[in-house]
Design a protein around this motif. Sequence first.
Motif, short mmCIF file in Angstrom:
data_model
loop_
_atom_site.label_atom_id
_atom_site.label_comp_id
_atom_site.label_asym_id
_atom_site.label_seq_id
_atom_site.Cartn_x
_atom_site.Cartn_y
_atom_site.Cartn_z
N UNK A 87 0.83 -1.20 0.00
CA UNK A 87 0.00 0.00 0.00
C UNK A 87 0.86 1.25 0.00
N UNK A 88 1.87 1.30 0.87
CA UNK A 88 2.74 2.48 0.95
C UNK A 88 3.49 2.67 -0.37
N UNK A 89 4.01 1.58 -0.93
CA UNK A 89 4.75 1.66 -2.20
C UNK A 89 3.87 2.24 -3.30
N UNK A 90 2.62 1.80 -3.37
CA UNK A 90 1.71 2.29 -4.41
C UNK A 90 1.23 3.71 -4.11
N UNK A 91 0.87 3.96 -2.84
CA UNK A 91 0.30 5.26 -2.50
C UNK A 91 1.31 6.39 -2.66
N UNK A 92 2.55 6.14 -2.31
CA UNK A 92 3.55 7.19 -2.45
C UNK A 92 3.88 7.46 -3.91
N UNK A 93 3.58 6.49 -4.79
CA UNK A 93 3.68 6.72 -6.22
C UNK A 93 5.06 6.64 -6.83
N UNK A 94 6.04 6.13 -6.10
CA UNK A 94 7.41 6.10 -6.62
C UNK A 94 7.90 4.69 -6.90
N UNK A 95 7.07 3.69 -6.62
CA UNK A 95 7.47 2.30 -6.81
C UNK A 95 6.41 1.52 -7.59
N UNK A 96 6.87 0.53 -8.30
CA UNK A 96 5.99 -0.50 -8.85
C UNK A 96 6.03 -1.69 -7.91
N UNK A 97 4.90 -2.39 -7.82
CA UNK A 97 4.82 -3.56 -6.95
C UNK A 97 4.71 -4.83 -7.78
N UNK A 98 5.58 -5.78 -7.50
CA UNK A 98 5.56 -7.09 -8.14
C UNK A 98 5.12 -8.11 -7.09
N UNK A 99 4.24 -9.01 -7.48
CA UNK A 99 3.73 -9.98 -6.52
C UNK A 99 3.63 -11.36 -7.15
N UNK A 100 3.79 -12.39 -6.33
CA UNK A 100 3.66 -13.76 -6.82
C UNK A 100 4.02 -14.75 -5.72
N UNK A 101 4.05 -16.02 -6.07
CA UNK A 101 4.40 -17.08 -5.13
C UNK A 101 5.91 -17.29 -5.14
#
Length: 364
Positions: free
Chosen positions: A233-247
């Motif tokens: 949430x912080x990474x996305x909300x601050x707008x300076x990072x992309x988030x990668x997710x997976x197993x």
Amino acid sequence: MQQAATIDIASLTKKYGDDAVAVDAISLKIKAGTYCCLLGPSGCGKTSTLRMIAGHETATSGDIRLGDVVVTDLPPAKRQTSMMFQSYALFPHLDLVDNVAFSLKMKSVPKAERRAKALDMLKLMHIDQYASRRPAQLSGGQQQRVALARALITSPQALLLDEPLSALDPFLKVKMRQELKRLQRELGVTFVHVTHSQEEAMALADLVVVMSNGRIEQAAEPREIFHRPATAFVARFMGDHNVLAGKVKELDAEGALIEAPNGASFRIPGADHLVVGETAEAAVRRDRIAIGESPTKGLGFTGHVRNVEYRGGSMKVTLDAPGVEDFTVYAEESAFDSAPHEVGQAVPLSWSLADVHVLKPTAH
């Protein structure tokens, strides 16, 4: 001015009715003399938290301590805090001196004394030359200075500000940010400032508290928030990072390999909480991603350009890729101009493992 006080919040909760939880058992310590910004989207609980500190909202449970005093059940006038409201709420029929001195009048301070103190506060705000004017004769920025002077004349241990810059135009916002920071440094008072502006919080605060759904996602210095967001949430909300997710597919000495839902794989550094088969999230800085360079395995992918925006000195390139949500790159203007990319074009993206930051598991 009175000495600044530490604000200590313990398991503070605010419910409206039986089901609506505005603030969900948060704990936070704001050291004396700190400029703290409560930051988050609408409805995250930041204003309810501020109003409970001020005493304008009753806490459902938990405690608020100001210095050595538990103020949870005290009325606002007994808390040694002062609140500056978003509307300023100046009296239109009074001149600036009487507006600023009003709270001292309510405390039966003699007229000459309270007017002298009010004039001193107007001097501190650099608007004493307008002392005989009424609020309607002032600009928005000048009205804000009057509201600040009125809030500070009671010598509070903490000044609470509810989105004080939201009504100002962009140029004036920057100017007033500088004024707020100057005042806080000069007076040494603890400031707690509610805002939904990431830029405002980063520019002003010693301590940024990012909130979501009534909880604190992260509380840290601005640079820590920017470089090492704690959660997705912080990474996305601050707008300076992309988030990668997976197993998590496998773990080794260098870190972990995570597999996205579409089958793509990404390398991330190691972290204590990573377990094979469980979900992992990591952030990659938008300004650390290279466009047009073929990635090594797990450190990039090919995306399709969806949009390009000029940001002044850099280009914001938004891309689509299977299993990756809202992937954005900030490309230096000159580099982009030397090899421009158009909407619909497929381009390789790459980054280094050192620029990947592992996030904490999402708890809610």
